[in-house]
Design an enzyme around this catalytic site. Structure first.
Site, mmCIF file in Angstrom:
data_model
loop_
_atom_site.group_PDB
_atom_site.id
_atom_site.type_symbol
_atom_site.label_atom_id
_atom_site.label_comp_id
_atom_site.label_asym_id
_atom_site.label_seq_id
_atom_site.Cartn_x
_atom_site.Cartn_y
_atom_site.Cartn_z
ATOM 1 C CB CYS A 56 -0.658 4.848 -2.040
ATOM 2 S SG CYS A 56 0.353 4.018 -3.253
ATOM 3 C CD GLU A 58 -0.620 2.644 1.836
ATOM 4 O OE1 GLU A 58 -1.292 3.112 0.891
ATOM 5 O OE2 GLU A 58 -0.064 1.534 1.785
ATOM 6 C CB CYS A 92 3.401 4.628 1.120
ATOM 7 S SG CYS A 92 2.163 5.220 -0.056
HETATM 8 N N1 THU Z 1 -2.129 1.171 -3.615
HETATM 9 C C1 THU Z 1 -2.377 1.804 -2.442
HETATM 10 O O1 THU Z 1 -3.209 2.706 -2.363
HETATM 11 N N2 THU Z 1 -1.688 1.388 -1.348
HETATM 12 C C2 THU Z 1 -0.848 0.317 -1.305
HETATM 13 O O2 THU Z 1 -0.326 -0.012 -0.260
HETATM 14 C C3 THU Z 1 -0.597 -0.439 -2.541
HETATM 15 C C4 THU Z 1 -1.116 0.163 -3.779
HETATM 16 C C5 THU Z 1 -2.924 1.565 -4.792
HETATM 17 C C6 THU Z 1 -2.233 2.368 -5.841
HETATM 18 C C7 THU Z 1 -3.077 2.038 -7.059
HETATM 19 O O3 THU Z 1 -4.198 2.908 -7.097
HETATM 20 C C8 THU Z 1 -3.567 0.639 -6.828
HETATM 21 O O4 THU Z 1 -3.391 0.403 -5.434
HETATM 22 C C9 THU Z 1 -2.841 -0.420 -7.620
HETATM 23 O O5 THU Z 1 -1.482 -0.325 -7.442
#
Ligand code: THU
Length: 134
Positions: A56, A58, A92
């Site tokens: 993610c 974060e 996260c």
């Molecule tokens: N994702 C994030 O990067 N941060 C979040 O807070 C929620 C989800 C990303 C992970 C994945 O690449 C995509 O969003 C779909 O879940």
């Protein structure tokens, strides 16, 4: 916290989001961490063909900042194209509880970047597991 910081951080997260690597979900997320000394460290989500390896935005921002020797985070902004902006996932939240416990969490929809929701890390992950007993 200067009111200016919120706009600065959301803007930095929006720019970071442009570098998201999300060919599978197509869901691009940007994050920006603010340090106590006013520095900003950004990240975006990176996906893998082996889906579970995805990281993610974060965590990318946090890992970048930590491995660059930064600590004492006061805020993190997270943005994506979704109503209210994306709240951090459980993984996260755990890492934020460990390495940015005092940070304010701002989330925003890229279509309404001035409409920012605010959370605390402790509020997002109450009773966090913080250390392994000896
Ligand atoms: N994702 C994030 O990067 N941060 C979040 O807070 C929620 C989800 C990303 C992970 C994945 O690449 C995509 O969003 C779909 O879940």
């Amino acid at each position: 916290m200067e009111p200016d910081h919120k706009i600065r951080l959301v803007t930095a997260a929006m720019a970071a989001r442009e570098c998201a690597v999300a060919p599978y979900s197509k869901f691009k997320v940007g994050a920006a961490l603010l340090t106590a000394t006013g520095e900003i460290v950004t990240g975006a989500n990176v996906e893998s063909a082996s889906y579970g390896l995805t990281c993610c935005a974060e965590r990318v921002a946090l890992f970048k900042a930590l491995t660059d020797g930064r600590k004492d985070f006061t805020a993190i902004a997270v943005v994506a194209r979704m109503t209210g902006g994306p709240t951090p996932c459980g993984a996260c939240r755990q890492l934020l509880a460990e390495y940015a416990p005092g940070a304010v969490v701002w989330t925003a929809d890229t279509r309404q970047p001035r409409l920012v929701r605010e959370f605390t890390v402790a509020g997002l992950l109450p009773a966090a597991f913080l250390e392994v007993p000896e």
